[in-house]
Design an enzyme around this catalytic site. Structure first.
Site, mmCIF file in Angstrom:
data_model
loop_
_atom_site.group_PDB
_atom_site.id
_atom_site.type_symbol
_atom_site.label_atom_id
_atom_site.label_comp_id
_atom_site.label_asym_id
_atom_site.label_seq_id
_atom_site.Cartn_x
_atom_site.Cartn_y
_atom_site.Cartn_z
ATOM 1 N N VAL A 149 0.665 -0.832 -0.395
ATOM 2 C CA VAL A 149 -0.411 0.091 -0.019
ATOM 3 C C VAL A 149 1.017 0.866 0.101
ATOM 4 O O VAL A 149 2.054 1.085 0.231
ATOM 5 C CB VAL A 149 -0.809 -0.036 1.743
ATOM 6 C CG1 VAL A 149 -1.750 -0.914 0.997
ATOM 7 C CG2 VAL A 149 -0.017 0.608 2.679
ATOM 8 N N SER A 150 0.468 2.180 -0.426
ATOM 9 C CA SER A 150 1.226 3.619 -0.275
ATOM 10 C C SER A 150 0.023 4.019 0.593
ATOM 11 O O SER A 150 -1.157 3.254 0.351
ATOM 12 C CB SER A 150 1.413 4.253 -2.146
ATOM 13 O OG SER A 150 0.059 4.933 -2.150
ATOM 14 N N THR A 151 -0.082 5.110 0.783
ATOM 15 C CA THR A 151 -0.221 5.383 2.205
ATOM 16 C C THR A 151 -1.850 5.880 1.408
ATOM 17 O O THR A 151 -2.575 5.995 2.129
ATOM 18 C CB THR A 151 0.074 6.758 2.871
ATOM 19 O OG1 THR A 151 0.843 7.805 1.888
ATOM 20 C CG2 THR A 151 0.792 6.445 3.442
#
Length: 171
Positions: free
Chosen positions: A14-16
């Site tokens: 995940v990216s934020t």
């Protein structure tokens, strides 16, 4: 159900930004990937959790560690939750697919039901990446148009802009 010699690397990422927009939590991805492997009787060699890292390029620590394990023959299949967790770049995808083929490793995406161990799987993985890249480019175009429109109305979203006309008069 499946060959016992399938040693997989799970790659939840995940990216934020992804997590806040889509709720693709690492724990949820990991749990679903483990369930898939259990169902298909894959041996999980390692989980390469990538947290808060964009897929804009391949310079990601856990991703690189996973590729090294492919080189060393420790894994012969990479399993991802969705293809865009691995990459959103056509160029990078082609490089990844070529690399995996060289080391007799396949790629499986749970949500898109893709497995590059087949010719159809290889075709579909490339088509989905084309669509992902198209969406990125369209979003970028819409964002630029929106920013220009807002600037024309005097609204600046977090960016300080100096109007070009005033630069010459203050020099």
């Amino acid at each position: 159900m499946c060959d016992e010699n399938i040693n997989v690397g799970l790659y939840p990422r995940v990216s934020t930004e992804d997590q806040s927009k889509f709720g693709h939590s690492l724990d949820e991805q990991e749990e679903r990937l483990k369930d898939l492997c259990k169902f298909k009787r894959y041996n999980i060699y390692k989980i390469y959790r990538e947290e808060g890292v964009s897929a804009k390029n391949m310079d990601r620590p856990k991703f690189q560690e996973m590729l090294e394990d492919v080189r060393q023959g420790k894994i012969n299949k990479i399993v991802v939750f969705k293809l865009d967790r691995l990459t959103r770049s056509i160029k990078d995808l082609e490089e990844i697919c070529t690399f995996l083929e060289e080391y007799n490793c396949s790629l499986e995406s749970m949500c898109e039901d893709i497995n590059t161990a087949t010719a159809n799987g290889k075709f579909f993985v490339r088509m989905l990446t084309l669509l992902a890249q198209l969406e990125i480019e369209r979003t970028s175009e819409r964002t630029k148009i929106g920013m220009i429109g807002a600037a024309k109305k005097g609204h600046f979203s977090g960016i300080i802009l100096i109007p070009l006309l005033t630069i010459g008069t203050h020099l």
